[in-house]
Design a protein around this motif. Sequence first.
Motif, PDB file in Angstrom:
ATOM      1  N   SER A   1       0.808  -1.202   0.000  1.00 27.37           N
ATOM      2  CA  SER A   1       0.000   0.000   0.000  1.00 27.37           C
ATOM      3  C   SER A   1       0.843   1.255   0.000  1.00 27.37           C
ATOM      4  O   SER A   1       0.427   2.273  -0.472  1.00 27.37           O
ATOM      5  CB  SER A   1      -0.946   0.009   1.191  1.00 27.37           C
TER       6      SER A   1
ATOM      7  N   SER B   1      -3.360   1.895  -4.713  1.00 26.47           N
ATOM      8  CA  SER B   1      -2.884   1.797  -3.352  1.00 26.47           C
ATOM      9  C   SER B   1      -2.132   0.512  -3.273  1.00 26.47           C
ATOM     10  O   SER B   1      -1.868  -0.078  -4.262  1.00 26.47           O
ATOM     11  CB  SER B   1      -4.051   1.836  -2.363  1.00 26.47           C
TER      12      SER B   1
ATOM     13  N   ARG C   1       0.086  -2.790   2.122  1.00 29.21           N
ATOM     14  CA  ARG C   1       0.232  -2.141   3.354  1.00 29.21           C
ATOM     15  C   ARG C   1       1.343  -2.940   3.909  1.00 29.21           C
ATOM     16  O   ARG C   1       1.357  -3.988   3.879  1.00 29.21           O
ATOM     17  CB  ARG C   1      -0.994  -2.181   4.204  1.00 29.21           C
TER      18      ARG C   1
ATOM     19  N   TRP D   1      -6.144  -3.787  -2.305  1.00 31.39           N
ATOM     20  CA  TRP D   1      -5.335  -2.572  -2.147  1.00 31.39           C
ATOM     21  C   TRP D   1      -6.044  -1.322  -2.683  1.00 31.39           C
ATOM     22  O   TRP D   1      -5.674  -0.211  -2.319  1.00 31.39           O
ATOM     23  CB  TRP D   1      -4.017  -2.696  -2.906  1.00 31.39           C
TER      24      TRP D   1
ATOM     25  N   GLY E   1     -10.962   3.171  -1.249  1.00 28.32           N
ATOM     26  CA  GLY E   1     -10.943   3.567   0.150  1.00 28.32           C
ATOM     27  C   GLY E   1     -11.301   2.465   1.120  1.00 28.32           C
ATOM     28  O   GLY E   1     -10.836   2.444   2.250  1.00 28.32           O
ATOM     29  N   THR E   2     -12.141   1.521   0.694  1.00 25.81           N
ATOM     30  CA  THR E   2     -12.601   0.451   1.576  1.00 25.81           C
ATOM     31  C   THR E   2     -12.324  -0.892   0.931  1.00 25.81           C
ATOM     32  O   THR E   2     -12.767  -1.136  -0.197  1.00 25.81           O
ATOM     33  CB  THR E   2     -14.118   0.576   1.838  1.00 25.81           C
TER      34      THR E   2
ATOM     35  N   THR F   1      -7.553  -5.225   9.725  1.00 26.04           N
ATOM     36  CA  THR F   1      -8.344  -3.998   9.774  1.00 26.04           C
ATOM     37  C   THR F   1      -8.614  -3.520   8.356  1.00 26.04           C
ATOM     38  O   THR F   1      -7.994  -3.968   7.392  1.00 26.04           O
ATOM     39  CB  THR F   1      -7.582  -2.881  10.519  1.00 26.04           C
ATOM     40  N   GLU F   2      -9.523  -2.566   8.252  1.00 27.40           N
ATOM     41  CA  GLU F   2      -9.775  -1.922   6.961  1.00 27.40           C
ATOM     42  C   GLU F   2      -8.522  -1.209   6.479  1.00 27.40           C
ATOM     43  O   GLU F   2      -8.153  -1.293   5.309  1.00 27.40           O
ATOM     44  CB  GLU F   2     -10.934  -0.945   7.090  1.00 27.40           C
ATOM     45  N   ARG F   3      -7.867  -0.514   7.385  1.00 32.73           N
ATOM     46  CA  ARG F   3      -6.640   0.186   7.014  1.00 32.73           C
ATOM     47  C   ARG F   3      -5.553  -0.795   6.558  1.00 32.73           C
ATOM     48  O   ARG F   3      -4.694  -0.475   5.737  1.00 32.73           O
ATOM     49  CB  ARG F   3      -6.132   1.015   8.207  1.00 32.73           C
TER      50      ARG F   3
ATOM     51  N   ASP G   1      -6.156  -3.285   4.788  1.00 35.23           N
ATOM     52  CA  ASP G   1      -6.606  -3.762   3.482  1.00 35.23           C
ATOM     53  C   ASP G   1      -7.118  -5.196   3.468  1.00 35.23           C
ATOM     54  O   ASP G   1      -7.306  -5.785   2.405  1.00 35.23           O
ATOM     55  CB  ASP G   1      -5.503  -3.622   2.423  1.00 35.23           C
TER      56      ASP G   1
END
Length: 242
Positions: free
Chosen positions: A20, A28, A31, A171, A174-175, A228-230, A232
């Motif tokens: 990410s 993106s 992560r 990736w 936003g969600t 988590t969502e963050r 990915d």
Amino acid sequence: MSSSTNSTTNSTMAGSALDSTSLSTKASAYRRPAVVLLATAVAGVVAAGSLTTTASAAPSPLRMNIVKTATIEKDNPKHNREKGNNCNFYSGYWKPSGDNICSTSTGGVKWRSNNWCADFVRYVWKESGAKTKHTDPWAGSFYRAAKAGTGKWHKRGSYVPQPGDAVLYDWDGGTPSLGTNGWDVDHVGVVVQYRKSGKKLTTIEGNTTKTSSGSGKEGVFKRTRYNTERGDVVGYVSPERR
């Protein structure tokens, strides 16, 4: 990812190894104290961790076999790094995955060129005794396979990840999302360990880099992710014995 995918579309396909941080130029990309320690991989030999939760059972032999196999592959210099043009052992194992443009052969397997995160995970599952029917070179195929009866799908949320699960990432956007029938899924790895406090995942993944910078040769590496969502994560597919 299908074997017919050309090199232009391959860079955005499921099985992409970018993180990410490094995908910010395209879309993106890739992560905390433990309540549950489910499994620990040490020097290619995997031992079950002690369970401090009151609800969880020890990982099954199948799950531990998957973690062990993934760890062996991570430490196997004959398999664990791709060569130029996405040439890798795991797509060769699953021929006709990808393109026949590679010159390397290992143990009778001629390497092939493809984005190969899904080929790695399904290789690990198969070698460990898990079903792989309905999976293919696309990362999202693990979701579709679960819907067809191979393993069980778990959306990120109330499910507690287990060793040996396939973890699916999106990736882009936003969600994190499955999209239509899993076609938004960009990457897949193997869960090795999960710490519920902090939602910290330890994974072993193919077609990735050693760190989130996205630099360096792609291969099989242990990574730290977050449920988590963050982070990915879209969800998980639990394995089922053949």
